[in-house]
Write an enzyme that holds these catalytic residues in place. Structure first.
Site, short mmCIF file in Angstrom:
data_model
loop_
_atom_site.label_atom_id
_atom_site.label_comp_id
_atom_site.label_asym_id
_atom_site.label_seq_id
_atom_site.Cartn_x
_atom_site.Cartn_y
_atom_site.Cartn_z
N ASN A 117 30.85 10.89 -28.00
CA ASN A 117 29.76 10.87 -28.99
C ASN A 117 30.23 10.24 -30.31
O ASN A 117 29.59 10.43 -31.35
CB ASN A 117 29.24 12.28 -29.26
CG ASN A 117 28.54 12.84 -28.05
OD1 ASN A 117 27.96 12.09 -27.27
ND2 ASN A 117 28.62 14.15 -27.87
N ARG A 139 35.12 15.72 -24.02
CA ARG A 139 33.99 14.83 -23.72
C ARG A 139 33.19 14.50 -24.98
O ARG A 139 32.52 13.48 -25.04
CB ARG A 139 33.11 15.43 -22.63
CG ARG A 139 32.04 14.47 -22.17
CD ARG A 139 31.41 14.85 -20.85
NE ARG A 139 30.36 13.90 -20.52
CZ ARG A 139 29.82 13.76 -19.33
NH1 ARG A 139 30.22 14.53 -18.33
NH2 ARG A 139 28.87 12.87 -19.12
N LYS A 179 35.68 6.16 -19.79
CA LYS A 179 34.71 7.26 -19.66
C LYS A 179 35.10 8.16 -18.49
O LYS A 179 35.04 9.39 -18.59
CB LYS A 179 33.29 6.72 -19.49
CG LYS A 179 32.30 7.85 -19.24
CD LYS A 179 30.93 7.67 -19.79
CE LYS A 179 30.16 8.98 -19.66
NZ LYS A 179 28.78 8.90 -20.06
N HIS A 217 22.20 9.58 -34.14
CA HIS A 217 21.03 10.38 -33.77
C HIS A 217 20.12 10.60 -34.99
O HIS A 217 18.90 10.55 -34.88
CB HIS A 217 21.45 11.74 -33.20
CG HIS A 217 21.99 11.64 -31.80
ND1 HIS A 217 22.98 12.46 -31.34
CD2 HIS A 217 21.67 10.82 -30.79
CE1 HIS A 217 23.26 12.14 -30.07
NE2 HIS A 217 22.49 11.15 -29.71
N LYS A 260 25.59 13.37 -16.55
CA LYS A 260 24.61 13.99 -17.44
C LYS A 260 23.23 13.50 -17.03
O LYS A 260 23.00 12.28 -16.97
CB LYS A 260 24.86 13.61 -18.90
CG LYS A 260 25.94 14.45 -19.56
CD LYS A 260 25.95 14.20 -21.06
CE LYS A 260 27.04 15.02 -21.73
NZ LYS A 260 27.18 14.67 -23.17
N ARG A 264 17.21 21.97 -4.32
CA ARG A 264 18.37 22.53 -5.06
C ARG A 264 19.54 21.56 -5.12
O ARG A 264 20.70 21.95 -5.26
CB ARG A 264 18.81 23.86 -4.46
CG ARG A 264 17.72 24.91 -4.52
CD ARG A 264 18.25 26.30 -4.22
NE ARG A 264 17.16 27.26 -4.35
CZ ARG A 264 16.31 27.55 -3.37
NH1 ARG A 264 16.43 26.96 -2.20
NH2 ARG A 264 15.35 28.42 -3.56
N HIS A 286 18.74 3.57 -29.74
CA HIS A 286 19.96 4.39 -29.67
C HIS A 286 21.24 3.57 -29.96
O HIS A 286 22.02 3.92 -30.85
CB HIS A 286 20.03 5.06 -28.30
CG HIS A 286 21.24 5.91 -28.11
ND1 HIS A 286 21.41 7.11 -28.76
CD2 HIS A 286 22.36 5.72 -27.37
CE1 HIS A 286 22.57 7.64 -28.42
NE2 HIS A 286 23.17 6.82 -27.57
N GLU A 301 31.73 19.05 -21.02
CA GLU A 301 31.78 18.94 -22.47
C GLU A 301 32.12 20.23 -23.18
O GLU A 301 31.41 20.71 -24.06
CB GLU A 301 30.47 18.34 -23.03
CG GLU A 301 30.68 17.76 -24.42
CD GLU A 301 29.55 16.83 -24.88
OE1 GLU A 301 29.07 16.03 -24.07
OE2 GLU A 301 29.20 16.92 -26.06
N GLU A 343 27.07 1.04 -27.68
CA GLU A 343 27.86 2.05 -26.94
C GLU A 343 29.25 1.50 -26.61
O GLU A 343 30.23 2.23 -26.64
CB GLU A 343 27.16 2.45 -25.64
CG GLU A 343 26.00 3.41 -25.81
CD GLU A 343 26.42 4.81 -26.26
OE1 GLU A 343 27.61 5.16 -26.22
OE2 GLU A 343 25.52 5.57 -26.67
N HIS A 390 27.80 8.95 -32.91
CA HIS A 390 26.47 9.44 -32.55
C HIS A 390 25.86 10.41 -33.56
O HIS A 390 24.66 10.62 -33.55
CB HIS A 390 26.50 10.11 -31.17
CG HIS A 390 26.59 9.13 -30.03
ND1 HIS A 390 27.58 8.17 -29.95
CD2 HIS A 390 25.82 8.96 -28.93
CE1 HIS A 390 27.40 7.47 -28.84
NE2 HIS A 390 26.34 7.91 -28.21
N1 GLY Z 1 26.93 9.91 -23.20
C1 GLY Z 1 27.96 10.79 -23.47
C2 GLY Z 1 28.45 11.54 -22.28
O1 GLY Z 1 28.17 11.18 -21.17
O2 GLY Z 1 29.09 12.54 -22.45
#
Ligand code: GLY
Length: 346
Positions: free
Chosen positions: A228, A224, A210, A235, A135, A113, A247, A220, A182, A231
């Site tokens: 993107n 956040r 970041k 995408h 993430k 967990r 990407h 997010e 990026e 993106h």
């Molecule tokens: N890659 C975008 C984020 O970490 O929110």
């Protein structure tokens, strides 16, 4: 070892440090939680970075490529953890690029967990994006509406992140380009002149930007989404080209498109569009045009299925108040901007 930069990701009890610089890997032991008696390193064949966590370590290799980023890999890692007796007090270390840290982070989030994870990012993309911010996840295979990229995952913050710039010396040119894709987005998220900085400063500043965004919106709910930038089309291009565009390459074109769209909507002027071209195509020498023969209507349809588009076509766009989330963009504007972009290369 040249001087290291330490960037704090301030998340209350989940705060952590990101160490940036040449030789940063030698500081790994300082990021390992004191409770850990054993480390499970998750990596891939051919990662040219050796680490020493300062405690007994087992190494587990996962396959290379998106095809291996699935739940089966998580199950197999958890079985390996069971075999070596990895406990809740121990630590997982993700050693590699974005795929490795996504998988290692997710395995750590579900084992017992949730156990601590430390990331050692070995690619530029990992350093400025994937390894920071918690993430984690894997893809769900399926082509009839029951699958997708990164659909299964968790927010699981690492206990620390190492960005050892020595790793970049051996980075294949394509992986470096993907990192630049990026990195380019950060040029537009603040007023900083990133091009005036040396590599260490610039990477550390991207991490700082970041960290600041993640600290203000960890899960997010709003801000956040700015990460993107570029993106939405990115995408769509990845999917439309059957992942022939990687990407970071797709994000680069997506940034230029976002500038064209913002121009069509009257949010920015031609000079600002040119600044996007100067950074993406000029400074980073990335592709700034749509791939030949790509169908604009299909791109529109793919973009309308983007995760941000909960109820309408939604983009992250530059404007008088900076980059922000813009909902309710008309299909007509989206197509006009695609046409403008296609026309600008003729
Ligand atoms: N890659 C975008 C984020 O970490 O929110």
């Amino acid at each position: 070892m040249s001087e290291l930069r330490t960037v704090r990701v301030p998340l209350a009890e989940r705060s952590y440090d990101v160490l940036v610089g040449h030789g940063a890997r030698h500081e790994l032991a300082s990021l390992i939680p004191s409770s850990a008696r054993r480390a499970a390193v998750i990596t891939q064949p051919g990662i040219p970075v050796e680490i020493d966590a300062g405690i007994p370590t087992d190494v587990f290799q996962i396959g290379t490529g998106e095809d291996h980023k699935h739940l089966g890999t998580i199950e197999s890692l958890c079985r390996s953890f069971a075999r070596v007796g990895l406990t809740r007090n121990d630590v997982v270390i993700g050693l590699g690029g974005g795929m490795v840290t996504d998988v290692a982070g997710f395995a750590a989030s579900v084992w017992h967990r949730g156990i601590p994870v430390v990331h050692v990012a070995t690619t530029l993309l990992g350093m400025v994006d994937a390894a920071i911010g918690g993430k984690t996840g894997v893809n769900l295979s399926g082509s009839s509406g029951d699958g997708g990229k990164n659909l299964v995952g968790a927010f699981w913050q690492p206990s620390g992140v190492i960005c050892d710039l020595d790793a970049l010396a051996t980075l294949p040119p394509r992986e470096r380009r993907c990192g630049y894709g990026e990195m380019a987005k950060y040029h537009f998220l603040t007023g900083d002149d990133l091009l005036a900085m040396d590599e260490t400063e610039r990477i550390a500043r991207c991490v700082e930007i970041k960290a600041d965004v993640v600290a203000s919106d960890e899960r997010e709910g709003g801000r956040r989404a700015l990460l993107n930038y570029g993106h939405t089309l990115g995408h769509a291009l990845e999917i439309e080209t059957g992942h022939e565009m990687a990407h970071g390459e797709a994000v680069a074109v997506g940034l230029v498109y976002a500038a064209h769209l913002a121009r069509v909507l009257g949010r920015i002027d031609d000079e600002r569009v040119q600044q996007h071209l100067d950074v993406v195509g000029g400074a980073y020498e990335l592709e700034t045009s749509l791939p030949d023969g790509v169908d604009h209507t299909r791109l529109l349809s793919l973009m309308s299925r983007d995760k941000k588009a909960l109820t309408s076509l939604t983009f992250v766009l530059d404007g008088p108040s900076g980059v922000e989330v813009v909902p309710d963009v008309s299909a007509e504007s989206v197509l006009t901007a695609l046409d403008a972009m296609a026309a600008s290369r003729r």
